[in-house]
Design an enzyme around this catalytic site. Sequence first.
Site, short mmCIF file in Angstrom:
data_model
loop_
_atom_site.label_atom_id
_atom_site.label_comp_id
_atom_site.label_asym_id
_atom_site.label_seq_id
_atom_site.Cartn_x
_atom_site.Cartn_y
_atom_site.Cartn_z
N THR A 183 -9.65 -5.32 1.01
CA THR A 183 -10.58 -5.84 2.02
C THR A 183 -11.37 -4.74 2.73
O THR A 183 -12.29 -5.03 3.48
CB THR A 183 -9.82 -6.65 3.09
OG1 THR A 183 -8.85 -5.78 3.68
CG2 THR A 183 -9.12 -7.85 2.48
N LYS A 200 2.32 1.95 -5.14
CA LYS A 200 3.03 1.41 -6.32
C LYS A 200 2.21 1.58 -7.59
O LYS A 200 2.74 1.93 -8.64
CB LYS A 200 3.35 -0.08 -6.12
CG LYS A 200 4.32 -0.36 -4.99
CD LYS A 200 4.55 -1.85 -4.80
CE LYS A 200 3.34 -2.59 -4.29
NZ LYS A 200 2.87 -2.21 -2.95
N GLY A 201 0.90 1.31 -7.48
CA GLY A 201 0.03 1.39 -8.65
C GLY A 201 0.05 2.78 -9.26
O GLY A 201 0.18 2.95 -10.47
N THR A 205 3.24 -12.38 3.47
CA THR A 205 2.44 -13.02 2.44
C THR A 205 3.19 -14.26 1.99
O THR A 205 4.24 -14.59 2.55
CB THR A 205 2.13 -12.03 1.28
OG1 THR A 205 1.16 -12.64 0.43
CG2 THR A 205 3.37 -11.67 0.49
N ALA A 207 -3.41 -8.08 -3.76
CA ALA A 207 -2.98 -6.72 -4.07
C ALA A 207 -4.19 -5.85 -4.40
O ALA A 207 -5.21 -6.34 -4.88
CB ALA A 207 -2.04 -6.73 -5.26
N GLY A 208 -4.06 -4.57 -4.12
CA GLY A 208 -5.11 -3.63 -4.52
C GLY A 208 -4.42 -2.35 -4.95
O GLY A 208 -3.91 -1.62 -4.10
N HIS A 209 -4.34 -2.12 -6.22
CA HIS A 209 -3.63 -0.95 -6.73
C HIS A 209 -4.65 0.12 -7.14
O HIS A 209 -5.36 -0.04 -8.12
CB HIS A 209 -2.69 -1.36 -7.87
CG HIS A 209 -1.56 -2.24 -7.39
ND1 HIS A 209 -0.67 -2.85 -8.23
CD2 HIS A 209 -1.19 -2.58 -6.13
CE1 HIS A 209 0.21 -3.53 -7.50
NE2 HIS A 209 -0.09 -3.39 -6.23
N GLN A 268 2.41 -6.00 -2.86
CA GLN A 268 2.80 -6.08 -1.44
C GLN A 268 4.10 -5.29 -1.21
O GLN A 268 4.33 -4.34 -1.93
CB GLN A 268 2.93 -7.54 -0.98
CG GLN A 268 1.59 -8.29 -0.88
CD GLN A 268 1.12 -8.87 -2.20
OE1 GLN A 268 1.87 -9.51 -2.90
NE2 GLN A 268 -0.13 -8.66 -2.54
N ARG A 317 -10.39 -3.11 5.17
CA ARG A 317 -10.02 -3.04 6.60
C ARG A 317 -9.30 -1.73 6.89
O ARG A 317 -8.51 -1.25 6.07
CB ARG A 317 -9.06 -4.19 6.94
CG ARG A 317 -9.69 -5.55 6.96
CD ARG A 317 -8.67 -6.63 7.26
NE ARG A 317 -7.75 -6.86 6.16
CZ ARG A 317 -6.73 -7.71 6.19
NH1 ARG A 317 -6.49 -8.41 7.28
NH2 ARG A 317 -5.95 -7.87 5.13
N ASP A 330 0.81 -1.22 0.00
CA ASP A 330 0.00 0.00 0.00
C ASP A 330 0.84 1.27 0.00
O ASP A 330 0.42 2.31 0.52
CB ASP A 330 -0.97 0.01 1.20
CG ASP A 330 -1.80 -1.25 1.24
OD1 ASP A 330 -2.27 -1.65 0.17
OD2 ASP A 330 -1.95 -1.84 2.32
N GLU A 331 2.01 1.21 -0.61
CA GLU A 331 2.89 2.39 -0.66
C GLU A 331 2.50 3.35 -1.78
O GLU A 331 3.02 4.46 -1.85
CB GLU A 331 4.36 1.95 -0.88
CG GLU A 331 4.94 1.07 0.21
CD GLU A 331 4.76 -0.42 -0.10
OE1 GLU A 331 4.06 -0.74 -1.08
OE2 GLU A 331 5.32 -1.25 0.62
P1 IMP Z 1 -2.25 -12.88 2.17
O1 IMP Z 1 -1.30 -12.29 1.19
O2 IMP Z 1 -3.69 -12.68 1.80
O3 IMP Z 1 -1.93 -14.31 2.50
O4 IMP Z 1 -2.06 -12.07 3.56
C1 IMP Z 1 -0.88 -12.13 4.33
C2 IMP Z 1 -0.57 -10.76 4.91
O5 IMP Z 1 -0.19 -9.87 3.85
C3 IMP Z 1 -1.72 -10.07 5.61
O6 IMP Z 1 -1.21 -9.30 6.68
C4 IMP Z 1 -2.30 -9.16 4.55
O7 IMP Z 1 -2.99 -8.05 5.08
C5 IMP Z 1 -1.02 -8.71 3.87
N1 IMP Z 1 -1.21 -8.30 2.49
C6 IMP Z 1 -1.35 -9.09 1.39
N2 IMP Z 1 -1.45 -8.36 0.28
C7 IMP Z 1 -1.35 -7.09 0.65
C8 IMP Z 1 -1.35 -5.86 -0.08
O8 IMP Z 1 -1.44 -5.82 -1.30
N3 IMP Z 1 -1.22 -4.72 0.66
C9 IMP Z 1 -1.06 -4.76 2.01
N4 IMP Z 1 -1.05 -5.88 2.73
C10 IMP Z 1 -1.19 -7.03 2.05
MG MG Z 2 -2.67 -1.93 -1.89
#
Ligand code: IMP
Ligand code: MG
Length: 433
Positions: free
Chosen positions: A302, A22-23, A240, A45-47, A225, A304, A19-20
């Site tokens: 998500t 990057k996108g 991750t 990921a969410g860009h 990530q 969150r 979440d820096e």
């Molecule tokens: P997973 O990648 O869904 O298995 O999650 C493992 C950890 O990585 C959790 O703490 C997630 O919140 C975090 N995480 C995975 N993808 C991202 C991302 O794109 N941005 C921020 N945190 C991430």
């Molecule tokens: Mg993100």
Amino acid sequence: MAHGLSGQGIVVVGGQWGDEGKGRIVDTLAKDCDVVVRFQGGNNAGHSLHIGETSLVLHLIPCGIMRPDKICMIGNGVVIDPEVLFQEMDLLAGHGVKCTADNLKIAKNAHMIFPFHKLIDAARENKPGMQLGTTKRGIGPCYEDKVARFGIVASDLLSPRIIRKKLENIFGNRFLDRSSDLSIESLMDWAQMIGNRLAPFLCDVGEALEHFLKQGRSVLFEGAQGALLDVDHGTYPFVTSSNCVAAQAAIGSGIGAHWLKEVLMVSKAYCTRVGEGPFFSETDPVEQERFRRLGNEFGATTGRPRRCGWIDLPALKYAARINGATGLVLTKIDILAGLGPIKVGVSYSCQGNSGLSFMEAMAAFNEGHVVSMEYKELKAAGVMPDRAEKITDFPQPLRDLCSMIEDYVGIPIRIISYGRERGQEFFISHEKN
Ligand code: IMP
Ligand code: MG
């Protein structure tokens, strides 16, 4: 290009916990590149992109897709949830962006996320004592199947015989309940439907990429990530399941490492984290609320609320080392204006010992000790200019922050973004060095 960042093999990676921004930076750099490639992670990921009136979040398709003349690729290192991929194609079509076999190429050997991967991920997260705070997107279980050597890759979907054999194998190895909704027959139908839609996009991405690179075309590698979530080098086990550092760009796209020429490591001017695990510069709940409100710090995948805190320089220096960063990118610097005096994490303390490094802090944390961040304080940033073209356009405290970061990490800042819109960034040339 004047900024010198349009050459071959530029890798954009995260220097924190994702979440820096990057996108947003890939969108900027893609303007002067020919090809944009994702090489690890999946739709965890969410860009986020804000282009004029359009705001959208991409989870799988590289951000370069928003520029009409670019070729986008999803490499073998990515795990693909086909349902999300197709939803994303449909979303893009709604914005007038068409994904075709010409502008989107998908590695035929990329592993596929099946519905049971998501169920396993969610079931674990709901079990007391097992929580990592994953995105529950099935990313981890899919990578597990890959390493266990019974994973299903994209090209398998084109052969009912292979799919049946592999599903039998997975059901046996994973002790999945065949009587549930997840019968092999229903998954066979699902896989066939997916395979038909996916087929035109599948190719050998490594071969296609090398072809472009040999022609002298410029390729941008879009990381997901961040370094501190890297499965080997991050804050294990709170990570991750893929390697997020720059070297993975070669492995996860199928090209030789020598093609990676520049590694741009992106960091926010402060720091956030989603999910469980150490975060030494996390602030108190009231201050976190201010970061969250000003920086809109909610997970793009998500939703969150993100944990928030100040920039952590020892962690950033560590991230720069494991990434082999050649340049830094600083994002969301504008958010600091409005937060009052700026704090900069410079070392850690634990059990009466101060001045600890990131590795020492992690070791102490893993032994169950409480680790605190030690800060230097800068004055409040004051008012941000509407437009900035160089660091000297910023208020003095932000200029001081940039110098501190460069001095501490030992790597120049190459791009600073101070707003979410295209154009609210500038490049810094370091040719004089
Ligand atoms: P997973 O990648 O869904 O298995 O999650 C493992 C950890 O990585 C959790 O703490 C997630 O919140 C975090 N995480 C995975 N993808 C991202 C991302 O794109 N941005 C921020 N945190 C991430
Ligand atoms: Mg993100």
